[in-house]
Each structure stands twice: as C-alpha cells, then as structure tokens.
Design an enzyme around this catalytic site. Structure first.
Site, mmCIF file in Angstrom:
data_model
loop_
_atom_site.group_PDB
_atom_site.id
_atom_site.type_symbol
_atom_site.label_atom_id
_atom_site.label_comp_id
_atom_site.label_asym_id
_atom_site.label_seq_id
_atom_site.Cartn_x
_atom_site.Cartn_y
_atom_site.Cartn_z
ATOM 1 N N ASP A 92 0.871 -1.165 -0.078
ATOM 2 C CA ASP A 92 0.035 -0.018 -0.100
ATOM 3 C C ASP A 92 0.930 1.184 0.054
ATOM 4 O OD1 ASP A 92 -2.152 1.662 -0.020
ATOM 5 O OD2 ASP A 92 -2.374 1.587 2.274
ATOM 6 N N SER A 93 0.562 2.095 -0.448
ATOM 7 C CA SER A 93 1.125 3.324 -0.860
ATOM 8 C C SER A 93 1.378 4.419 0.570
ATOM 9 C CB SER A 93 0.664 4.515 -1.709
ATOM 10 O OG SER A 93 -0.634 4.626 -1.257
ATOM 11 N N GLY A 94 0.767 4.206 1.582
ATOM 12 C CA GLY A 94 0.847 5.064 2.462
ATOM 13 C C GLY A 94 -0.444 6.097 2.423
ATOM 14 N N GLY A 95 -1.338 6.030 1.574
ATOM 15 C CA GLY A 95 -2.273 7.010 1.226
ATOM 16 C C GLY A 95 -3.481 6.514 2.562
ATOM 17 N N PHE A 96 -3.696 5.360 3.047
ATOM 18 C CA PHE A 96 -4.318 5.000 4.121
ATOM 19 C C PHE A 96 -3.916 5.681 5.427
ATOM 20 C CE2 PHE A 96 -6.167 2.590 7.521
ATOM 21 C CZ PHE A 96 -7.501 2.842 7.439
ATOM 22 N N ASP A 146 -2.840 7.784 -2.888
ATOM 23 C CA ASP A 146 -4.394 8.404 -3.084
ATOM 24 C C ASP A 146 -4.523 9.103 -1.745
ATOM 25 O OD1 ASP A 146 -4.385 6.390 -1.192
ATOM 26 O OD2 ASP A 146 -6.287 5.364 -2.028
ATOM 27 N N GLN A 188 -11.379 6.778 -6.132
ATOM 28 C CA GLN A 188 -11.983 7.574 -4.802
ATOM 29 C C GLN A 188 -13.243 8.098 -5.037
ATOM 30 O OE1 GLN A 188 -11.029 7.182 -1.669
ATOM 31 N NE2 GLN A 188 -9.130 6.226 -1.963
ATOM 32 N N CYS A 303 -12.140 -27.837 9.945
ATOM 33 C CA CYS A 303 -11.170 -26.878 9.841
ATOM 34 C C CYS A 303 -9.868 -27.545 9.864
ATOM 35 C CB CYS A 303 -11.431 -25.745 10.417
ATOM 36 S SG CYS A 303 -9.976 -24.590 10.304
ATOM 37 N N CYS A 305 -6.908 -26.347 10.225
ATOM 38 C CA CYS A 305 -5.847 -25.394 10.776
ATOM 39 C C CYS A 305 -5.304 -25.779 11.938
ATOM 40 C CB CYS A 305 -6.303 -23.956 11.011
ATOM 41 S SG CYS A 305 -7.235 -23.856 12.559
ATOM 42 N N CYS A 308 -7.308 -25.812 15.246
ATOM 43 C CA CYS A 308 -8.541 -26.475 15.203
ATOM 44 C C CYS A 308 -8.214 -28.041 15.709
ATOM 45 C CB CYS A 308 -9.487 -26.624 14.195
ATOM 46 S SG CYS A 308 -10.347 -25.134 13.852
ATOM 47 N N HIS A 333 -6.205 -19.420 12.525
ATOM 48 C CA HIS A 333 -7.556 -20.043 12.277
ATOM 49 C C HIS A 333 -8.171 -19.195 11.356
ATOM 50 C CE1 HIS A 333 -11.436 -21.642 12.297
ATOM 51 N NE2 HIS A 333 -11.779 -20.549 12.679
#
Length: 368
Positions: A92-96, A146, A188, A303, A305, A308, A333
């Site tokens: 991710d670009s850092g936009g968040f 973004d 956006q 499951c 995993c 479980c 899980h």
RNA sequence: GGGGGGUUUCCCGAGUGGUCAAAGGGGUCAGACUGUAAAUCUGAUGGCAAUGCCUUCGAAGGUUCGAAUCCUUCACUCCCCA
C-alpha cells in the site's frame, strides 16, 4: 511479466474466476491478502502464513519507509528476502495513513506531510516518492498514492480528494521505472455515485495494469459500500484485476465478489484473532466468553488449521492466561477461514453456483 | 514479658467525621475492531420490587444530627526489644 487471465464468469452474478501472474508467482482470484504492515503478518512465521493458503500478502510503504527505511530493506535483499515471503507482495502506498494519521499531516498538491508517529520528525510523501520507495522495497504490486477522506463528508471535500487522487495517480504512473512492479490506481469519490464514476473513467484512461476501489469501509453502512461497488466496478476494465481495499468481514467479501471484485485485504482476521475472536461458518465467536470454558469442540468442525487441533476451552485458557500462542492460533484459524471461504467461492464460480454458495454462507452466519 | 503497627467491597490497595457503595490497580463479565500508531480499546463489576431503598469497611458496644473514619473491649495478625 504480469498477466491477468479470466478463467470463468459466473452465470448468475458478476463474480469472476481468474488468475493473476506476477514475477513471484500466480494468484488464484478472487483472492484475499493477509496484511503484513511492517513486513510481518503479526504473530505468524512464514510457514504458518503459507499453511493458511495465502498466496499474496500486503505490506506498507509508510511504515517500512519510517522503520527500518526502504534503503535498509533494499540492503537486506528487498522485501521478499527481508521477510522471507517468496510469493507475490502488494504494498500500500501510505495513502491510508494520510487518512488514519490525518491529525499528523498537511496535504498540499505536491505531497502529504506526516509527522512520524515514532519520533515526531516530518516525513514528506509525494506520489513520486511513494513510487520510489515501493520500487526500492521491491514489491510486485505498488499502489498509487491516493487521498482518503473519512465518511460521511461534504461533496466538496470528497471531490477535492478524488481529483487529487487522480492527479497523483498519473504522477505515480509517470514516475514508474521498474517493469517488474505493477502499479495499481485507486478509485476514490466517497459515497457519491457521480464522483466514483468520474474517477473510475479518468483512471481507466491512464491504462493501469490493475484498479482498486478505495476509501470504503471507513464508517459508512455496508449497504452504502455495496452501492458504490454497483456503480464503480462496471466502469473498470474487465481485463484487469479489481481490488477492494481494506475489506472486510466475510459477508463483505462475498458481496464484493458478487459485484466483480477479484482481490481483497483486511486486518480483521488477524487483528480480531489477536483480540480473541474466531470466524466460523456459524458466525464469529468470542473465545474469552465464559461459555467456552469447558467447550471441547474445535473452533470449526472440519477446519484443517493448527488451532482446530485444540479445543475451544484450551484456546480460551490461552487468552485468559495472556499466552502469546492464543493470538497466534486465532490468527492462523481466521486466515485459514478466509482462505477457505475464498477457495469455496472460486469453486462455486467455476460451477456457476456462486449465488447458492453466498446464500448458504449467509444462512450459517445468521444462525447464531 | 515490654513497645509499636495492621485488619476496607473477589484480590491488592487509597480513604482519618458528612460531597462514600467507598479512588486506583488487578481479576472477572460483556462489547468493539474493515488499505494495522491496536496481543488494543470501551463499558460493567455489593443486593434489589432500582431517579430510590437495603446491606457492607475484623467483632461487639459507645460518642455524634451523622462513623470506614473518634472512644472502649475483644479476636486475629505483623514488627522491634527482652
């Protein structure tokens, strides 16, 4: 080097079955990416992560640029070697972080200025810098920088952020140097139909190898998010992967897939797992609840995993005793649950019965 | 034998005449978590027919309009000197 192949379109929904190939391998889609913000999916070793069925993971530009710094990651062989994950990685670009750490920054047309949450020094992140960092990190897919805003918000603020995101996307595309890294643009436009459509169309003109829908599940009701997907996804090229960023709950994934989304990421399976919540076909369960004290059943019957192989009572004990194995087991899980959910969706699409699959899952989640 | 402390709501621990059902931690119970500043955060936690009433601060008695807080006796407990 990158290839997106549509394998099958579901006969009764917009769901699609596809394969996305990257320099570090192929990803069967629809796919879910576990989140490994700081070059680690919290609490899990790489082989545990791989065992959940995950093929591609997400990491973060802002956090890694701040610590240890992209040059350090590059010196240690790039992000894949650094963390030991040999499969595809999307950063991710850092936009968040512009959004989630908004009180620490100033946004101009040129760049976003952060005050480091670690030591307070000023960090500038421009579209060009976001691309340069991601190319140094060496991820397979880099997201355009973004501008995310919280919802609800005024049309003026949303439109301004959307238009800036479009201009920044172009600058990201123009700044790209590495052919072995695909750049994805991010749509956006908040909860405004016109803005979403306009944004998607402008970005489509720029011919990105993949498109994301961003700025959703930031506080709006789920129905609003689905409505945005209804209008946005049809505007995206059908021969490119479509990625719904930061989403979400199991039901959100199926709703997204039904609307033509191919890729997701979300902290929910890992964060909620660390906080003692387990996802199951009968809805989420909170392992700290006293009713599980002597429950000898696994989290989910059938499951495969590691969690479980133990009883719910044992896992509750781990959480009550603050043992670190508890968060690890529930992360395993939950990620396994998400991967199995997506594998089931892929099989259902191939068999033209995605809608039945979705109904089946929703019935189970509503049961308790 | 002499001298000096202590005993508080599940636990630890504040509180020295009214604003005290009693701070703060812990524990417990419940909830939240959607491109991770999160193994984090929030709320509840004596009882009840509950904008009020009842019971509670080692026990019993007393002073006072009023006591977890002051006095007396007792019980238990800790420390120092013999």
């Amino acid at each position: 080097m990158f290839d997106f192949q549509l394998l099958h379109l579901d006969a009764h929904s917009s769901a699609r079955r596809s394969v996305f190939s990257t320099p570090h391998g192929a990803v069967q889609m629809p796919a879910f990416m576990p989140v490994g913000t700081q070059a680690t999916v919290k609490g899990l070793e790489i082989d545990q992560l791989r065992a959940t069925g995950a093929e591609m993971i997400l990491s973060n530009t802002y956090h890694l640029a701040l610590r240890p710094g992209e040059e350090t990651v590059a010196a240690l062989g790039g992000l894949h070697q650094f963390m030991g994950w040999t499969g595809p990685i999307l950063t991710d670009s850092g936009g968040f972080q512009v959004f989630s750490l908004a009180h620490l920054i100033k946004i101009t047309e040129e760049e976003a200025v952060f005050r480091s949450h670690i030591d307070g020094h000023l960090v500038a992140l421009s579209p060009e810098r976001a691309v340069a960092i991601q190319e140094r990190l060496g991820s397979d897919v880099a997201m355009a920088l973004d501008h995310v805003v919280g919802l609800p918000n005024t049309r003026e603020v949303v439109a301004d952020a959307m238009e800036r995101s479009v201009r920044w996307a172009r600058r990201c595309r123009d700044a790209a140097r590495r052919a072995d890294q695909a750049k994805f643009a991010i749509v956006q436009g908040g909860l405004d139909t016109d803005l979403r459509v306009a944004c998607a169309r402008q970005l489509r003109e720029m011919d990105f190898p993949g498109y994301a829908v961003g700025g959703l599940s930031v506080g709006e009701p789920p129905a609003e998010m689905y409505r945005m997907l209804d209008v946005t996804v049809p505007e995206l090229p059908s021969d490119r992967p479509r990625y719904l960023m930061g989403v979400g709950r199991p039901e959100d994934l199926l709703e997204g897939i039904a609307r033509g989304i191919d890729l997701f990421d979300c902290v929910m399976p890992t964060r909620n797992g660390r906080n003692a919540m387990a996802f199951t076909d009968r809805g989420p369960i909170r392992l700290r609840n006293v009713k599980f004290e002597r429950d000898e059943r696994p989290l989910e019957e059938g499951c495969p995993c590691a969690a479980c192989r133990r009883s719910r009572g044992y896992i509750r004990h781990l959480f009550m005793a603050h043992e670190m194995l508890g968060p690890t087991l529930l992360s395993i899980h939950n990620l396994t649950y998400y991967q199995r959910l997506l594998a089931g969706a892929r099989a259902a699409i191939e068999a033209d019965r995605f809608e039945e699959y979705r109904q089946e899952k929703f019935r189970g989640w509503a049961a308790e």
